[in-house]
Design an enzyme around this catalytic site. Structure first.
Site, PDB file in Angstrom:
ATOM      1  N   VAL A 156      -7.496  52.936 -28.076  1.00 52.33           N
ATOM      2  CA  VAL A 156      -8.376  51.281 -27.147  1.00 52.33           C
ATOM      3  C   VAL A 156      -7.938  50.754 -28.971  1.00 52.33           C
ATOM      4  O   VAL A 156      -8.222  49.136 -28.471  1.00 52.33           O
ATOM      5  CB  VAL A 156      -9.866  52.104 -27.587  1.00 52.33           C
ATOM      6  CG1 VAL A 156     -10.156  50.721 -27.370  1.00 52.33           C
ATOM      7  CG2 VAL A 156     -10.087  52.826 -25.888  1.00 52.33           C
ATOM      8  N   CYS A 157      -8.009  51.011 -29.906  1.00 56.20           N
ATOM      9  CA  CYS A 157      -7.287  49.685 -30.967  1.00 56.20           C
ATOM     10  C   CYS A 157      -6.824  49.715 -31.194  1.00 56.20           C
ATOM     11  O   CYS A 157      -6.146  48.424 -31.020  1.00 56.20           O
ATOM     12  CB  CYS A 157      -7.190  50.554 -32.407  1.00 56.20           C
ATOM     13  SG  CYS A 157      -9.212  51.498 -33.068  1.00 56.20           S
ATOM     14  N   THR A 158      -5.463  50.448 -30.218  1.00 52.28           N
ATOM     15  CA  THR A 158      -4.130  49.869 -30.688  1.00 52.28           C
ATOM     16  C   THR A 158      -4.366  48.589 -29.502  1.00 52.28           C
ATOM     17  O   THR A 158      -3.949  47.279 -29.328  1.00 52.28           O
ATOM     18  CB  THR A 158      -3.093  50.376 -29.338  1.00 52.28           C
ATOM     19  OG1 THR A 158      -3.761  52.018 -30.930  1.00 52.28           O
ATOM     20  CG2 THR A 158      -1.638  50.384 -29.221  1.00 52.28           C
TER      21      THR A 158
END
Ligand code: BEZ
Length: 223
Positions: free
Chosen positions: A58-60
């Protein structure tokens, strides 16, 4: 591998930041060099976002989206920076993946906070959710360094950057135009005149006029 005890030492006295507080200053190593946060912000607005960890899915996608929205942030004079409890070496490696998979060029700094010092300062670790990963915090900071918005999302929910731009537009309308924004407001919709503005002042300030729905609810086209 993150050292739980090491991070806990730095985050056990978790700071609580409230709207109107001065955003805590810090110095740190970032992917764009050494940073003194207040100095780096200068006269601009700031948006500081935390990420649970490098190399997470998700962070990516979030960092790729932030990178692809860079022009939108620049237009609003917002300097953006991201932080996670990871090392600079890890950040540099991760950026390669973000750029490859998200068709993005990451031109904003990723702050290294491997020991959790900054996460502690900003209350970004919520130990009952996870003791080593930051939650998804957003702090929006005005040019006077006062915190104007705080958002907290859980690790598994990616943020909506259209919503963050919408909030920034609203904050800037309040700061510069004495306007508030009603429920579900979108850029270009009518705005609400701040209650602190008298009708006399509103007549001078808003040449397109305003509609008094109730004495306390006055609408005017967006400036
Ligand atoms: C993610 O960034 O993909 C993520 C991180 C922690 C928990 C769940 C998802």
């Amino acid at each position: 591998m993150r050292n739980k005890e090491f991070i806990n030492q730095n985050t056990e006295h978790m700071n609580t930041i409230r709207l109107g507080d001065i955003a805590p200053n810090f110095t740190a190593n970032t992917t764009k060099g050494r940073m003194d946060y207040h100095e780096w912000l200068g006269e601009n607005w700031g948006m500081l976002v935390s990420h649970p960890a490098d190399f997470t899915p998700v962070c990516t996608t979030e960092l790729g989206t932030m990178a692809n929205f860079q022009n939108e942030f620049d237009e609003r004079k917002i300097k953006i920076a991201a932080i996670s409890v990871d090392s600079l070496e890890s950040h540099f490696e991760w950026i390669k993946d973000i750029e490859e998979t998200q068709n993005a060029s990451v031109d904003f700094p990723l702050i290294a906070d491997a020991d959790g010092t900054i996460a502690g300062l900003y209350g970004m670790i919520h130990p009952n959710a996870d003791s080593t990963m930051t939650v998804r915090s957003v702090f929006i900071i005005a040019p006077d360094k006062k915190v104007k918005l705080i958002l907290t999302y859980p690790a598994a929910t990616g943020r909506n950057f259209d919503e963050l731009l919408r909030v920034i537009d609203s904050l800037q309308l309040t700061e510069y135009e004495m306007l508030a924004t009603p429920a579900n407001w979108k850029k270009g919709d009518d705005c609400v005149i701040l209650p602190s503005v008298s009708n006399e002042e509103a007549t001078k300030r808003f040449p397109k006029g305003f509609k008094t729905v109730k004495p306390y609810l006055r609408l005017t086209p967006q400036v």
